[in-house]
Design an enzyme around this catalytic site. Structure first.
Site, PDB file in Angstrom:
ATOM      1  N   GLU A   1       0.824  -1.214   0.000  1.00  0.00           N
ATOM      2  CA  GLU A   1       0.000   0.000   0.000  1.00  0.00           C
ATOM      3  C   GLU A   1       0.857   1.262   0.000  1.00  0.00           C
ATOM      4  O   GLU A   1       0.509   2.254  -0.628  1.00  0.00           O
ATOM      5  CB  GLU A   1      -0.946   0.007   1.211  1.00  0.00           C
TER       6      GLU A   1
ATOM      7  N   TYR B   1      -6.811   6.520   4.075  1.00  0.00           N
ATOM      8  CA  TYR B   1      -6.941   5.491   3.040  1.00  0.00           C
ATOM      9  C   TYR B   1      -6.075   4.275   3.369  1.00  0.00           C
ATOM     10  O   TYR B   1      -6.537   3.128   3.340  1.00  0.00           O
ATOM     11  CB  TYR B   1      -6.559   6.038   1.647  1.00  0.00           C
TER      12      TYR B   1
ATOM     13  N   ASP C   1      -9.993   5.615  -2.637  1.00  0.00           N
ATOM     14  CA  ASP C   1      -8.907   6.143  -3.474  1.00  0.00           C
ATOM     15  C   ASP C   1      -9.527   6.677  -4.765  1.00  0.00           C
ATOM     16  O   ASP C   1     -10.753   6.713  -4.904  1.00  0.00           O
ATOM     17  CB  ASP C   1      -7.845   5.064  -3.748  1.00  0.00           C
TER      18      ASP C   1
END
Ligand code: SF4
Length: 392
Positions: A56, A139, A157
């Site tokens: 990520e 996020y 996102d």
């Protein structure tokens, strides 16, 4: 929570009942598609929380295809949190070099140390705890909680924003409130029980693979029957992103300073800055339209060196956040003793190819190492440098 508990802003941005009542078959349709069509990405193998976290962070600002080889090399070198937490910074940067945005790598390592110290080496599953780690925003916390731990946490996102804006035909800029708050609330309300991991992954996958920004493939879309924009033939109207300010042009020159034995000078600025902590080719700002050669003597003098000859190597164009950098690179044959407070080293060709340099400097180093440049024997400034367009 009652209305009395909510602020006017919250009420303004809450999903309306029709949106929340989106039929369960939306999730069923999306999940059925995802189980068949999902890409076989390396961080999806086993959903190890550490690997998901690394992926990520790498995926911030960087495309999947670019990240895959970096991710595989990184995990091969730092297979556990402890390996990352104890890695020398130069080794860490060497495995990040080329991905850009180096603060991400430093934050990741600081986060790994904190997880070892504060969470007994286990990557937290609660969003509130994840948010306390460096470099982890809303996020990323939602992605780690839901994808690594299957916790019912929303993610939002660019891909998810686009899908939701089209499915619900939502007007306004999804990056700004009140629509942004409303989208977060929607993304949370839509997660089916016990399927957070697959549902969130599927929404992102749909945005990446089908609901593309310019030409959505609605004929292949598993949720087209639920999509209001599709029904109205208004896909191109959503999302309504407000254009970001134009990028800022920045001009720089760098000197590949080569001493008699063929070694090249590298510097390592340590104070906060774009590439602090990375080895760099000496460089300086340049006024627009100025030939880089005009600045070389002053630049080298800052390091106590003088040039006996120079020639152009390459011009690299490079984008970082909102900056468009044009970097003119020159090879300079230098004499003198280095005099500066910064850490410096004279790198051999092999070291130049191996050391963690910022992406545009690596491009310069590769061009210089390739040896494809005009003869500079007479010391004159020669033809204009080659121009290369770099994506990141
Ligand atoms: Fe996107 Fe088209 Fe699917 Fe709607 S139907 S979600 S616009 S791909």
């Amino acid at each position: 929570m009652t209305d009395a508990d909510t602020s006017p802003a919250d009420r303004d941005s809450a999903p309306n009942p029709d949106e929340v009542a989106l039929p369960k078959c939306f999730a069923d349709d999306l999940l059925a598609w995802y189980r068949v069509q999902r890409r076989d990405l390396p961080w999806r193998a086993g959903y190890d929380p550490y690997a998901v976290w690394v992926s990520e962070i790498m995926l911030q600002q960087t495309q999947v295809a670019t990240v895959i080889p970096y991710f595989e090399r990184f995990l091969a070198r730092f297979p556990t949190l402890a390996d990352l937490a104890t890695a020398p910074e130069e080794e860490l940067m060497r495995h990040w070099a080329g991905l850009g945005y180096y603060t991400r790598a430093r934050n990741l390592q600081r986060g790994a140390k904190e997880v070892l110290e504060r969470f007994q080496g286990r990557v937290p599953s609660r969003v509130e705890e994840l948010l306390t780690l460096p470099g982890v925003g809303r996020y990323t916390a939602g992605a780690i909680a839901s994808i690594a731990h299957n916790v019912s946490a929303p993610i939002l996102d660019g891909n998810v924003m686009r899908v939701l804006c089209r499915v619900f035909a939502l007007s306004g800029d999804p990056r700004r409130n009140p629509l942004n708050r409303r989208l977060w609330a929607l993304a949370e309300a839509m997660i089916p029980e016990r399927h957070a991991r697959d549902f969130n992954s599927a929404l992102m996958e749909l945005g990446a693979m089908v609901c593309a920004p310019k030409s959505p493939r609605c004929g292949s879309c598993p949720v087209s029957r639920h999509c209001q924009a599709f029904r109205e033939g208004a896909q191109s109207r959503y999302p309504q992103l407000v254009a970001r300010p134009a990028s800022t042009e920045e001009h720089r020159v760098c000197a590949v300073a080569v001493r008699e034995d063929g070694r090249v000078l590298l510097i390592q600025p340590t104070e906060a800055g774009r590439w602090a902590g990375l080895w760099q080719i000496p460089h300086a700002a340049l006024a627009p339209e100025t030939p880089g050669a005009d600045r070389l003597a002053d630049l080298l003098a800052e390091y106590g060196l003088s040039a006996s000859a120079f020639c152009p190597v390459i011009t690299v164009r490079h984008g970082i956040t909102r900056y468009r950098i044009t970097l003119q690179a020159y090879e300079c044959r230098v004499t003198g003793e280095v005099a500066t407070d910064l850490p410096t080293r004279w790198a051999s060709g092999e070291e130049l190819a191996e050391l963690p340099l910022p992406a545009p400097h690596r491009r310069v180093a590769a061009a210089w190492l390739s040896g494809v440049r005009p003869d500079h024997a007479d010391g004159r400034q020669l033809a204009l440098p080659i121009t290369v367009e770099e994506g990141r």
